[in-house]
Motif scaffolding. Structure first.
Motif, short mmCIF file in Angstrom:
data_model
loop_
_atom_site.label_atom_id
_atom_site.label_comp_id
_atom_site.label_asym_id
_atom_site.label_seq_id
_atom_site.Cartn_x
_atom_site.Cartn_y
_atom_site.Cartn_z
N ILE A 197 0.84 -1.20 0.00
CA ILE A 197 0.00 0.00 0.00
C ILE A 197 0.88 1.25 0.00
CG2 ILE A 197 -0.41 0.29 2.47
CD1 ILE A 197 -3.38 0.83 1.76
N SER A 198 2.02 1.20 0.67
CA SER A 198 2.97 2.32 0.64
C SER A 198 3.53 2.53 -0.76
CB SER A 198 4.12 2.07 1.62
OG SER A 198 3.66 1.93 2.93
N GLU A 199 3.90 1.43 -1.42
CA GLU A 199 4.39 1.52 -2.79
C GLU A 199 3.32 2.09 -3.72
OE1 GLU A 199 5.61 -2.49 -3.68
OE2 GLU A 199 7.25 -2.41 -2.21
N ASN A 200 2.08 1.67 -3.53
CA ASN A 200 0.98 2.19 -4.34
C ASN A 200 0.81 3.69 -4.14
OD1 ASN A 200 0.34 -0.24 -5.55
ND2 ASN A 200 -1.26 -0.75 -4.08
N LEU A 201 0.92 4.14 -2.92
CA LEU A 201 0.80 5.57 -2.63
C LEU A 201 1.92 6.35 -3.30
CD1 LEU A 201 -0.59 7.89 -1.16
CD2 LEU A 201 0.76 7.32 0.86
N VAL A 202 3.14 5.86 -3.20
CA VAL A 202 4.28 6.53 -3.83
C VAL A 202 4.10 6.55 -5.35
CG1 VAL A 202 6.76 6.37 -4.28
CG2 VAL A 202 5.88 6.05 -1.95
N LYS A 203 3.66 5.44 -5.90
CA LYS A 203 3.44 5.35 -7.36
C LYS A 203 2.42 6.42 -7.79
CE LYS A 203 2.46 1.23 -8.70
NZ LYS A 203 1.81 -0.04 -9.07
N LEU A 204 1.36 6.53 -7.05
CA LEU A 204 0.32 7.50 -7.39
C LEU A 204 0.80 8.94 -7.23
CD1 LEU A 204 -2.57 7.67 -8.38
CD2 LEU A 204 -3.33 7.45 -6.02
N MET A 205 1.62 9.18 -6.23
CA MET A 205 2.14 10.52 -5.99
C MET A 205 3.16 10.93 -7.05
SD MET A 205 2.57 10.17 -1.88
CE MET A 205 2.87 11.85 -1.36
N ASN A 206 3.84 9.97 -7.65
CA ASN A 206 4.93 10.27 -8.57
C ASN A 206 4.59 10.08 -10.05
OD1 ASN A 206 6.82 11.02 -6.60
ND2 ASN A 206 7.32 8.88 -6.21
N ASP A 207 3.41 9.59 -10.35
CA ASP A 207 3.04 9.31 -11.74
C ASP A 207 1.81 10.15 -12.12
OD1 ASP A 207 2.17 8.29 -14.19
OD2 ASP A 207 2.61 6.21 -13.64
N PRO A 208 2.03 11.34 -12.69
CA PRO A 208 0.90 12.22 -13.01
C PRO A 208 -0.08 11.63 -14.02
CG PRO A 208 2.97 13.19 -13.76
CD PRO A 208 3.32 11.94 -13.03
N ILE A 209 0.40 10.79 -14.93
CA ILE A 209 -0.50 10.18 -15.91
C ILE A 209 -1.42 9.18 -15.23
CG2 ILE A 209 -0.61 8.70 -17.97
CD1 ILE A 209 2.04 10.09 -18.85
N LEU A 210 -0.85 8.35 -14.36
CA LEU A 210 -1.66 7.40 -13.59
C LEU A 210 -2.64 8.16 -12.71
CD1 LEU A 210 -2.31 4.51 -12.60
CD2 LEU A 210 -0.50 4.83 -10.87
N TYR A 211 -2.15 9.19 -12.06
CA TYR A 211 -3.03 9.98 -11.17
C TYR A 211 -4.22 10.55 -11.94
CZ TYR A 211 -4.96 13.42 -8.11
OH TYR A 211 -5.85 14.13 -7.37
N GLU A 212 -3.98 11.16 -13.08
CA GLU A 212 -5.06 11.77 -13.86
C GLU A 212 -6.07 10.72 -14.33
OE1 GLU A 212 -5.92 14.92 -14.25
OE2 GLU A 212 -4.23 15.42 -12.96
N SER A 213 -5.57 9.56 -14.72
CA SER A 213 -6.46 8.48 -15.16
C SER A 213 -7.35 8.00 -14.01
CB SER A 213 -5.63 7.32 -15.70
OG SER A 213 -6.45 6.21 -15.96
N LEU A 214 -6.74 7.74 -12.86
CA LEU A 214 -7.51 7.26 -11.72
C LEU A 214 -8.47 8.34 -11.22
CD1 LEU A 214 -4.87 5.26 -9.64
CD2 LEU A 214 -6.39 4.44 -11.44
N SER A 215 -8.05 9.58 -11.24
CA SER A 215 -8.89 10.69 -10.81
C SER A 215 -10.13 10.80 -11.70
CB SER A 215 -8.09 11.99 -10.83
OG SER A 215 -8.90 13.09 -10.53
N SER A 216 -9.92 10.77 -12.99
CA SER A 216 -11.03 10.86 -13.94
C SER A 216 -11.97 9.67 -13.78
CB SER A 216 -10.47 10.91 -15.36
OG SER A 216 -11.51 10.90 -16.31
N ASN A 217 -11.40 8.49 -13.67
CA ASN A 217 -12.23 7.29 -13.51
C ASN A 217 -12.99 7.30 -12.18
OD1 ASN A 217 -11.41 6.31 -15.99
ND2 ASN A 217 -9.76 5.08 -15.12
#
Length: 174
Positions: A127-147
């Motif tokens: 879960i920590s790795e997932n949080l870091v991934k989301l904080m550091n990957d703006p493309i992933l963040y935008e996709s998950l945010s939109s979804n």
């Protein structure tokens, strides 16, 4: 702020993500406590942590204001009675991706890599790795945010409830 709803796991997760520059991020923990002992323990831990704030018993207006400025919702719950947490639906309505455990009704609200990132219960490292991934990957963040918002509109908005209710009435009463 019930231990089984993940408040202490959240603090452990925040402490576990030392590889990122936390100075750009703040952890905000808010909720109601069930016991003075838990409240006092939380206060003593949070006082020692950087970039961490604890808000106990916030009023509804403040909760909505904080949701509107939040970027990620962390919900590592293993609460025995957890069904379909409305707080996750609120996060989705604010375009907020969720990082959570695969636990009971949470699996119905969050689809891994679609509107959030899931890990096995009590797996603090993933879960920590997932949080870091989301904080550091703006493309992933935008996709998950939109979804997140799209899932909210499709399944949990007022309009979707009205349409579902109408279809039930038509099917069984007309």
């Amino acid at each position: 702020l019930i231990p089984d709803k993940g408040v202490f796991d959240t603090l452990d997760i925040w402490n576990n993500i030392s590889e990122i520059n936390k100075s750009d991020h703040e952890l905000l923990i808010m909720g109601s406590t069930m016991s003075k002992e838990t409240e006092n323990h939380l206060i003593s831990i949070v006082k020692k942590m950087k970039n961490t704030e604890l808000i106990i018993n916030p009023h509804r207006k403040l909760v909505l204001e904080l949701f509107s400025s939040s970027k990620i919702f962390i919900y590592p719950s293993t609460y025995f009675y957890e069904q379909q947490p409305s707080v996750i639906i609120e996060a989705l309505s604010f375009h907020i991706p969720v990082v959570a455990y695969k636990w009971r009704g949470i699996n119905n609200l969050i689809k891994d890599t679609h509107n959030g990132l899931l890990s096995e219960p009590r797996d603090i490292n993933t879960i920590s790795e997932n949080l870091v991934k989301l904080m550091n990957d703006p493309i992933l963040y935008e996709s998950l945010s939109s979804n997140s918002f799209n899932e909210y509109k499709k399944y949990y908005s007022k309009n979707s409830f009205i349409e579902n209710f109408k279809s039930i009435v038509k099917k069984y009463y007309l």
